[in-house]
Design a protein around this motif. Structure first.
Motif: not given
Length: 111
Positions: A83-84, A14-17, A109, A11-12, A111, A66
């Motif tokens: 989150n985040d 700021g994303g969520s899982l 995590v 996930v990038q 990018s 978070r």
């Protein structure tokens, strides 16, 4: 006791899982459940814990605000909503009950 984690992935920032841990082999509702994580080269650390019947929660300072731990006693499952997400959250995440561990699920995590 069997614990099976799922839901990890890439996930990038700021994303969520949402991670899930399906439990079996014990009276799930009677026991606290916890999530740990282990990053490469680091010790395994407690991320969050949730009590059994009442479901009181506690979090590591690094994830407060978070991450949210929750449980569904009807499904014998504990969740970790993340989150985040930040690059420093990258780790293998493990479910734990009384010293029993699942196989872990990788969260990356980047990018």
């Amino acid at each position: 006791v069997q614990l099976v984690e799922s839901g990890g992935g890439l996930v990038q920032p700021g994303g969520s899982l949402r991670l899930s841990c399906a439990a079996s082999g014990f009276t799930f509702s009677s026991y606290a459940m916890s999530w740990y994580r282990q990053a490469p080269g680091k010790e395994r650390e407690l991320v969050a814990i949730i009590g059994g019947i009442i479901g009181r929660t506690n979090y590591a300072d690094s994830v407060k605000g978070r991450f949210t731990i929750s449980r569904d006693n009807a499904k014998n499952t504990v969740y970790l909503q993340m989150n985040d997400l930040k690059p420093e959250d990258t780790a293998v995440y493990y479910c734990n009950n009384r010293g029993y561990w699942g196989q872990g699920t990788q969260v990356t995590v980047s990018s």
